[in-house]
Design a protein around this motif. Sequence first.
Motif, PDB file in Angstrom:
ATOM      1  N   CYS A   1       3.346  -2.825   3.805  1.00 42.14           N
ATOM      2  CA  CYS A   1       1.968  -2.383   3.653  1.00 42.14           C
ATOM      3  C   CYS A   1       1.606  -1.547   4.870  1.00 42.14           C
ATOM      4  O   CYS A   1       1.954  -1.892   6.004  1.00 42.14           O
ATOM      5  CB  CYS A   1       1.022  -3.576   3.515  1.00 42.14           C
ATOM      6  SG  CYS A   1      -0.743  -3.140   3.577  1.00 42.14           S
ATOM      7  N   ILE A   2       0.912  -0.445   4.643  1.00 36.64           N
ATOM      8  CA  ILE A   2       0.406   0.411   5.707  1.00 36.64           C
ATOM      9  C   ILE A   2      -1.115   0.408   5.615  1.00 36.64           C
ATOM     10  O   ILE A   2      -1.679   0.724   4.569  1.00 36.64           O
ATOM     11  CB  ILE A   2       0.945   1.844   5.588  1.00 36.64           C
ATOM     12  CG1 ILE A   2       2.472   1.852   5.726  1.00 36.64           C
ATOM     13  CG2 ILE A   2       0.329   2.743   6.646  1.00 36.64           C
ATOM     14  CD1 ILE A   2       3.096   3.221   5.555  1.00 36.64           C
ATOM     15  N   ALA A   3      -1.752   0.013   6.710  1.00 36.70           N
ATOM     16  CA  ALA A   3      -3.214  -0.037   6.777  1.00 36.70           C
ATOM     17  C   ALA A   3      -3.705   1.056   7.713  1.00 36.70           C
ATOM     18  O   ALA A   3      -3.140   1.253   8.802  1.00 36.70           O
ATOM     19  CB  ALA A   3      -3.684  -1.400   7.247  1.00 36.70           C
ATOM     20  N   ARG A   4      -4.753   1.740   7.294  1.00 42.66           N
ATOM     21  CA  ARG A   4      -5.360   2.802   8.096  1.00 42.66           C
ATOM     22  C   ARG A   4      -6.846   2.493   8.286  1.00 42.66           C
ATOM     23  O   ARG A   4      -7.568   2.325   7.317  1.00 42.66           O
ATOM     24  CB  ARG A   4      -5.193   4.166   7.418  1.00 42.66           C
ATOM     25  CG  ARG A   4      -3.749   4.632   7.307  1.00 42.66           C
ATOM     26  CD  ARG A   4      -3.684   6.017   6.650  1.00 42.66           C
ATOM     27  NE  ARG A   4      -2.318   6.524   6.595  1.00 42.66           N
ATOM     28  CZ  ARG A   4      -1.469   6.280   5.597  1.00 42.66           C
ATOM     29  NH1 ARG A   4      -1.876   5.533   4.566  1.00 42.66           N
ATOM     30  NH2 ARG A   4      -0.247   6.774   5.622  1.00 42.66           N
TER      31      ARG A   4
ATOM     32  N   PHE B   1      -5.365   1.358   2.271  1.00 44.02           N
ATOM     33  CA  PHE B   1      -4.136   0.571   2.159  1.00 44.02           C
ATOM     34  C   PHE B   1      -3.101   1.367   1.375  1.00 44.02           C
ATOM     35  O   PHE B   1      -3.451   2.086   0.418  1.00 44.02           O
ATOM     36  CB  PHE B   1      -4.380  -0.769   1.452  1.00 44.02           C
ATOM     37  CG  PHE B   1      -5.216  -1.732   2.236  1.00 44.02           C
ATOM     38  CD1 PHE B   1      -6.583  -1.773   2.062  1.00 44.02           C
ATOM     39  CD2 PHE B   1      -4.634  -2.598   3.142  1.00 44.02           C
ATOM     40  CE1 PHE B   1      -7.369  -2.650   2.778  1.00 44.02           C
ATOM     41  CE2 PHE B   1      -5.405  -3.489   3.855  1.00 44.02           C
ATOM     42  CZ  PHE B   1      -6.768  -3.518   3.688  1.00 44.02           C
ATOM     43  N   GLU B   2      -1.860   1.211   1.760  1.00 47.24           N
ATOM     44  CA  GLU B   2      -0.741   1.833   1.052  1.00 47.24           C
ATOM     45  C   GLU B   2       0.367   0.804   0.925  1.00 47.24           C
ATOM     46  O   GLU B   2       0.768   0.175   1.914  1.00 47.24           O
ATOM     47  CB  GLU B   2      -0.239   3.063   1.804  1.00 47.24           C
ATOM     48  CG  GLU B   2       0.949   3.752   1.131  1.00 47.24           C
ATOM     49  CD  GLU B   2       1.452   4.936   1.917  1.00 47.24           C
ATOM     50  OE1 GLU B   2       2.585   5.386   1.647  1.00 47.24           O
ATOM     51  OE2 GLU B   2       0.718   5.404   2.815  1.00 47.24           O
TER      52      GLU B   2
ATOM     53  N   GLY C   1      -2.693  -7.423   3.880  1.00 46.72           N
ATOM     54  CA  GLY C   1      -2.224  -6.644   2.734  1.00 46.72           C
ATOM     55  C   GLY C   1      -0.799  -6.971   2.345  1.00 46.72           C
ATOM     56  O   GLY C   1      -0.490  -7.117   1.151  1.00 46.72           O
ATOM     57  N   VAL C   2       0.093  -7.120   3.310  1.00 47.23           N
ATOM     58  CA  VAL C   2       1.492  -7.383   2.969  1.00 47.23           C
ATOM     59  C   VAL C   2       1.671  -8.803   2.442  1.00 47.23           C
ATOM     60  O   VAL C   2       2.524  -9.046   1.569  1.00 47.23           O
ATOM     61  CB  VAL C   2       2.394  -7.122   4.189  1.00 47.23           C
ATOM     62  CG1 VAL C   2       2.300  -8.241   5.216  1.00 47.23           C
ATOM     63  CG2 VAL C   2       3.844  -6.933   3.761  1.00 47.23           C
ATOM     64  N   LEU C   3       0.878  -9.758   2.927  1.00 47.51           N
ATOM     65  CA  LEU C   3       0.969 -11.114   2.391  1.00 47.51           C
ATOM     66  C   LEU C   3       0.416 -11.199   0.977  1.00 47.51           C
ATOM     67  O   LEU C   3       0.868 -12.026   0.176  1.00 47.51           O
ATOM     68  CB  LEU C   3       0.222 -12.094   3.297  1.00 47.51           C
ATOM     69  CG  LEU C   3       0.836 -12.328   4.684  1.00 47.51           C
ATOM     70  CD1 LEU C   3      -0.050 -13.252   5.508  1.00 47.51           C
ATOM     71  CD2 LEU C   3       2.242 -12.899   4.569  1.00 47.51           C
ATOM     72  N   ARG C   4      -0.547 -10.354   0.650  1.00 41.89           N
ATOM     73  CA  ARG C   4      -1.079 -10.344  -0.715  1.00 41.89           C
ATOM     74  C   ARG C   4      -0.120  -9.697  -1.700  1.00 41.89           C
ATOM     75  O   ARG C   4      -0.046 -10.103  -2.870  1.00 41.89           O
ATOM     76  CB  ARG C   4      -2.420  -9.594  -0.745  1.00 41.89           C
ATOM     77  CG  ARG C   4      -3.565 -10.295  -0.053  1.00 41.89           C
ATOM     78  CD  ARG C   4      -4.009 -11.536  -0.823  1.00 41.89           C
ATOM     79  NE  ARG C   4      -4.304 -11.259  -2.204  1.00 41.89           N
ATOM     80  CZ  ARG C   4      -5.472 -10.797  -2.655  1.00 41.89           C
ATOM     81  NH1 ARG C   4      -6.457 -10.559  -1.786  1.00 41.89           N
ATOM     82  NH2 ARG C   4      -5.662 -10.596  -3.931  1.00 41.89           N
TER      83      ARG C   4
ATOM     84  N   VAL D   1      -3.382   3.274  12.762  1.00 39.98           N
ATOM     85  CA  VAL D   1      -2.461   3.003  11.656  1.00 39.98           C
ATOM     86  C   VAL D   1      -1.512   1.895  12.079  1.00 39.98           C
ATOM     87  O   VAL D   1      -0.993   1.885  13.209  1.00 39.98           O
ATOM     88  CB  VAL D   1      -1.660   4.267  11.256  1.00 39.98           C
ATOM     89  CG1 VAL D   1      -0.802   3.983  10.025  1.00 39.98           C
ATOM     90  CG2 VAL D   1      -2.591   5.434  11.007  1.00 39.98           C
ATOM     91  N   ALA D   2      -1.284   0.943  11.163  1.00 40.59           N
ATOM     92  CA  ALA D   2      -0.362  -0.166  11.406  1.00 40.59           C
ATOM     93  C   ALA D   2       0.512  -0.365  10.178  1.00 40.59           C
ATOM     94  O   ALA D   2       0.088  -0.119   9.040  1.00 40.59           O
ATOM     95  CB  ALA D   2      -1.106  -1.448  11.743  1.00 40.59           C
TER      96      ALA D   2
END
Length: 415
Positions: A42-45, A33-34, A155-158, A50-51
């Motif tokens: 948020c960037i998830a790998r 996570f980034e 991740g972005v909602l958190r 990658v999203a």
Amino acid sequence: MANNLEKEFVLEGLKLRHRTDGRGLFACRPLEFEFGTKDAYCIARLGGSVAYASVIAELDQPMGGRPSEGTIKFNVDIARAQYSTLFKNKDPVRVNHYMIELGRFIERSFRESKAIDLESLCVQAGRRVWHLQVDLKILNDDGNIPDVLGYAALGVLRVYRRPDVSIDSSVPGGLVVHSLDDREGVPLTLHHFPVCLTFASFDEGDVIVVDPSSLEESTCDGRLTISVTPQGELCALQKAQGYGMSQTDVMQCIQAGIELAESSCRVLEKALKSHAVARVASRVRRTAGQDSPKRVGFSSGSGPAPMNIESLDPSVRDAMHAADEPIEDEDDDDDDNEQDDAGGERITVDTAEAVCPGDDSHADESKEQAVDEPRQRKYTSITNSSGKNVDIYKETSDMVPEQDDAMQLKDAFLR
């Protein structure tokens, strides 16, 4: 699209319980996570997939029938720079339908399962609520796009924090939206954390793997995507086209998904803790060297207001240093217990006594001139433009011009 030789190689390896990347049948690829320092994306790998996810908040009227609830919706799209690379040989219409299908599944996982408390997005029932839009973009496709989109959304909602809002009837609209630089944002309220997991079946359902790669997706007979929580709650389930799965296989996937959701949430929590440290450090660096605003002669407490003498006018500072004792008023005993009708509070310093209205905007205007002889003060009560009584005083001294009386009347009237 894999050719026949690649498909045969993948199937023969799975029959021997071996995968092309060396993983076990129920092992996921590395998850990362980034987060942005502004808590906006948020960037998830997940392996090579990658999203990217971001949140847009808008303060507007509530939807009909739900006056005390906000809304949230999810949009899935492909980055323009990656569209020609990822889907160059595919029908644009089918790709568009695939994006809509992914967006609906993510929406069912979070909104339909009541993962987000929509009532916490209400500011004024029937008037203003927050409307959230989560934009998801596919940056790279190496297989298992639904899972990486779900991780990015979670991740972005958190990490996201919406601006704080306060009610103030004196401003147009009655609401004040505070920027994130002025006031700490408000995090979203999540009841549970849905985790998306995809399973692929091979050899007519005899072999099932989790987190299929792009090569395995092109070889599998069918796919099953579920959304579960670490507590064992099933939020959503979707069976894509392909070979059917028995009830026993579905229950096996759900049980394995619950265990994988626990490990994924631990990775997310660790990333959030690291982000919190980096976030505080960035705020400290951004505010380093900036002096906080100084309030002269004002305090919200009941005692005398603290005063920064060095920030006063030179003439006032010299007068305060030269004064041996405070000026005594004969009306002090009668006025100490009286409070201004405007909601302000009376403050006392060594060389001046005045009524401070509810804010400190006029704190710098109360300056004391150096006087060699005692002054006599006479209090007068007038009615200002708001219809409220304000106490002012008139100083009788040969050194004070008569124009000061008019200025005091004008200032008191404007209060």
